[in-house]
Scaffold this motif. Sequence first.
Motif, PDB file in Angstrom:
ATOM      1  N   SER A 557       0.825  -1.198   0.000  1.00  0.00           N
ATOM      2  CA  SER A 557       0.000   0.000   0.000  1.00  0.00           C
ATOM      3  C   SER A 557       0.858   1.248   0.000  1.00  0.00           C
ATOM      4  O   SER A 557       1.957   1.270   0.572  1.00  0.00           O
ATOM      5  CB  SER A 557      -0.915   0.010   1.231  1.00  0.00           C
ATOM      6  OG  SER A 557      -1.563   1.252   1.381  1.00  0.00           O
ATOM      7  N   ALA A 558       0.361   2.303  -0.627  1.00  0.00           N
ATOM      8  CA  ALA A 558       1.055   3.594  -0.644  1.00  0.00           C
ATOM      9  C   ALA A 558       0.592   4.493   0.489  1.00  0.00           C
ATOM     10  O   ALA A 558       1.097   5.607   0.639  1.00  0.00           O
ATOM     11  CB  ALA A 558       0.820   4.289  -1.990  1.00  0.00           C
ATOM     12  N   TYR A 559      -0.347   4.039   1.299  1.00  0.00           N
ATOM     13  CA  TYR A 559      -0.864   4.862   2.384  1.00  0.00           C
ATOM     14  C   TYR A 559       0.150   4.968   3.518  1.00  0.00           C
ATOM     15  O   TYR A 559       0.962   4.061   3.747  1.00  0.00           O
ATOM     16  CB  TYR A 559      -2.178   4.274   2.923  1.00  0.00           C
ATOM     17  CG  TYR A 559      -3.375   4.647   2.106  1.00  0.00           C
ATOM     18  CD1 TYR A 559      -4.212   5.684   2.491  1.00  0.00           C
ATOM     19  CD2 TYR A 559      -3.662   3.973   0.928  1.00  0.00           C
ATOM     20  CE1 TYR A 559      -5.318   6.031   1.727  1.00  0.00           C
ATOM     21  CE2 TYR A 559      -4.754   4.316   0.157  1.00  0.00           C
ATOM     22  CZ  TYR A 559      -5.576   5.348   0.559  1.00  0.00           C
ATOM     23  OH  TYR A 559      -6.654   5.706  -0.201  1.00  0.00           O
ATOM     24  N   ARG A 577      -4.946  -1.874  -6.502  1.00  0.00           N
ATOM     25  CA  ARG A 577      -3.941  -2.168  -5.487  1.00  0.00           C
ATOM     26  C   ARG A 577      -3.571  -3.645  -5.541  1.00  0.00           C
ATOM     27  O   ARG A 577      -4.437  -4.518  -5.431  1.00  0.00           O
ATOM     28  CB  ARG A 577      -4.482  -1.812  -4.108  1.00  0.00           C
ATOM     29  CG  ARG A 577      -3.554  -2.174  -2.952  1.00  0.00           C
ATOM     30  CD  ARG A 577      -4.119  -1.689  -1.643  1.00  0.00           C
ATOM     31  NE  ARG A 577      -3.360  -2.186  -0.509  1.00  0.00           N
ATOM     32  CZ  ARG A 577      -3.587  -1.860   0.756  1.00  0.00           C
ATOM     33  NH1 ARG A 577      -4.578  -1.007   1.037  1.00  0.00           N
ATOM     34  NH2 ARG A 577      -2.866  -2.359   1.739  1.00  0.00           N
TER      35      ARG A 577
END
Length: 823
Positions: A557-559, A577
């Motif tokens: 994840s890019a969060y 994703r």
Amino acid sequence: MTVLRDYAASVTQPSLGQSAALFDEVASPDGTLRTAWKRLAAEAVDLTLPELNRVGGEITRLLGDEAVVYTPPGGEQRSWRLDPVPLVIAADEWAVLEKGLAQRAELLNAIQLDLYGPQELLSRGTLPPSIVFGHSGFLRVVARTRVDHQRQLVITGTDLGRTPTGEWQVLADRAQAPSGIGFAMENRRVLSRVLPVAYREAGLHRLAPFFQALRVSLTQAAPHGRDNPRVVVLSPGPTSETAYDQAFIATTLGFPLVEGSDLVTRDGAVWMRVLGRLERVDVILRRVDADWSDPLELRGESQLGVTGLTEAVRRGSVTVVNGLGSGVLENPALLPFMSAMCEQLLDEPLRLAGVPTVWAGTPEGRDQVIDRLDALDVRRIDPPFEVDLARDALVAAIVAEPYRFVGQERATVSVSPTLDRGILQPHALTLRAFTLRHGSSYRPMIGGLATAAPIGTAPDQVGVSKDVWVLKESPDEPDQGLLDQLPVSQARAPVTQVPRVLDDLFWLGRYAERVEDLLRLAIVTHELAEDFQGRPHSSGGQTLSVVAGTLRSLSPSAYDRADFEGDLRSLLLDARRPGSVAQTVARLKEIAQSVRDQVSPDLFRVFGAMDRARGALAANPHGWQIGESAGRMLTDVLALHGVTGNMVRDEGWHLMEIGRGIERSLQLCHVIGPTLSARRGLDVDRDLHHAVLQASESAITHRRRHRGVVRGASVLDLLLLDETNPRSLLFNLRAIDASLATLPGSSGSTRPERLVDDLLEELDRLDVADLLATEGDHRPNLARFAHATAQHLMRLSDAVGEVHFATGPVPRSLAFSTVGAGA
């Protein structure tokens, strides 16, 4: 006044504009309901607009639950649409149309027999040769063959529209691979559920007997001398325009749905690949266009067809329905000559006129088309029929190759009230009728597939479909006019599946298990986040960090690592994703679509419920909805396991269970490795043990056995070595071993079986105390075990594919062919 009566009363009002001069399917010119509608029960006629909108919403939900989809040419896949207002046709009116449809199918069959045989239509000058030889649908490779072609045109489709006077006229003929029968049956199933009283009391013809007759006709189309013939449905694949229609037909008729790679030709015959052997195919219901059907003699770049199919057809060892070359009958340039051909071949006047058409292949026709360019619809004789050229360019094209163009009067069709943006509006209506060669004659389906589109759009544009209700003359009239079915062999057909389908079922099991395990871990993460995301240094906060990190390792994840809510929303909703629930469910749907003929329709209702849960999350910004939607999705995926649990225990089911067992074991390794292979303090370790047990659906079992005391040894023993726990590694490996033993390609010593044996021996030697041995703050033995076992399971997955899904040729004897012996 009810909505339909209001509509009928409005047809004489100026507000309807251009539709007022058209034939209306519901309203008479005096503003009353037509006779057929007056016969219907009050439940259909007296619907109010709110009730009609409610019915429309129920239709949308049911079609969504069953994943009924359609892909328009050149467009993206979209949900199938069905209008709640059916097309109702009286018995006496249908009787006239029925005669015309039967004659037209007989005529088309006679034309095809002549064009690929004696060609008397050409030699007598009834039909200009350039119309035939200049058309891509005419296949010279099957012309003048000695095979009996009497049954090659088994089913036809006829697109119809009404003139302002109420007469039906032919807009186009569909003879190559007429689609829509499955959609027509689906429309009937859905409408009968949302309008049960109206349907039951309408006294209309059921469609099921037509499908029974179709099955008989396909079986009897087999080459002579073939007992208990095998029929298959040849599809371009799950991404084709009418994939649902193809799968529906295969499922309803009980025939395998195959792709070109599933078939092979040997010794002039067509065979289907099954595990370890080939099985003879006698009839192919073709849904692949003819020129893509054989890369050897037709389009060499095709990956949809069967190499050598044309030669098998010439030898008469297989029947293709409809026959290769039937696409020539869809040539619109035939329409001006239909009447003359009917007189010559059937010695009858043509009953159903076509839309007025001028062929530009003669000097007079060319000049007429060019002179009336603004008044005619100019079309090519080959697909794509539509012409998108500027006027000067179009004239130049017609002059250069006039035989390739026709000019057609702009078809005027009837209108029917259609629910559009919450109100009833008149939409242009076309009807596709189907006609089947049943016994020695042609029988039209009493019903069909109607389409309604906004007035002014092209007749062939995708609109909303309508069910077609043909009323019976009397209640005791047999459905579809069929008193008895023609005899069919009662021998039990072998249930076999091609390697491609087995591969898909294997991955269906893997993806279904992956979704479940991801959701369980997401729910655990969300519960921890609800309590501890504001206390990162507490034992719960540290546990949350470890569990969330494990989840991220499965779905990167890019969060921000502290944005647990955004991360979980992305996991459930973002199909882009990698490894997310959304992406996995999307892949699961694709696979389910490709094996639609193998699985229950209930499977797609599960997907519909999961989509609604995701929709609720997308529409609700509150954090609690994450857990709510994840829980609903988990319930739905558990229902999916229940659906597949009712499948017959054949090779496909066993491979699906093997896939599920491998994935469950993999996910277990992916979870216990990062979470339990390090020491983080007594409180954090205890919380992590609880989290792992919850994510592995083993918390209640552990609590009962150990009275709430959680230790690493008891957790690992339950998850790795407990032979009674369906979530344990040992349980799943033994289940995989048992399923492998049932497969035809297994011998006890194949690579998949050896790999499972190695894993079972490793577990037999496993000492939980050794796994928990520490070096500083780490448990290296547990980390190595989890990683090595995961790698071993991946090799097992690959080996299953290599042994059981290989689609290469079956080995042949060097001395003689063994195909005939069932090799």
